[in-house]
Design an enzyme around this catalytic site. Sequence first.
Site, short mmCIF file in Angstrom:
data_model
loop_
_atom_site.label_atom_id
_atom_site.label_comp_id
_atom_site.label_asym_id
_atom_site.label_seq_id
_atom_site.Cartn_x
_atom_site.Cartn_y
_atom_site.Cartn_z
N GLU A 41 1.07 -1.50 -0.31
CA GLU A 41 0.20 -0.34 -0.12
C GLU A 41 0.35 1.37 0.12
OE1 GLU A 41 -3.98 -0.15 2.20
OE2 GLU A 41 -2.34 -1.25 3.46
N LYS A 46 -10.63 6.30 2.82
CA LYS A 46 -9.65 4.98 1.54
C LYS A 46 -10.49 4.84 0.73
CE LYS A 46 -6.13 2.50 2.62
NZ LYS A 46 -4.86 1.77 2.95
#
Length: 126
Positions: A25, A102
Amino acid sequence: MKLKDSYIYLSGLRFHANHGVEAQERVVGNDYLLSLRLKVDVAQAMLTDEITDTVSYAVVNRLAAEEMAVPSQLLERVAFRIADRIARHYPQVEAIDVDLRKINPPMPQCSDGAGVKLHLINDKTP
């Protein structure tokens, strides 16, 4: 008329940033939505029409973008850094609501994103 409460807000700011617990990520990044609500007295600005009598949302946007560019593992940390940076720049801000999401978290069941909401009180407000 007397002003009771007033807020400045930025809604749905979009960022691509490298936050996340997983190393991948922090390499690939993800897309984020950020909304801010700042409790600030705008009574003087209502009368003067002067940017110096209020909080500039353009400056708030810049401060948030600078903090979003700093990788972190946790959205809690990012959201707090954004609020703290705004409060230090604008001590007249009484409270800040941060909603940071997110958009595509690494979970197959999550279709609308995952994130954090903070409501912070500025204990240093003059």
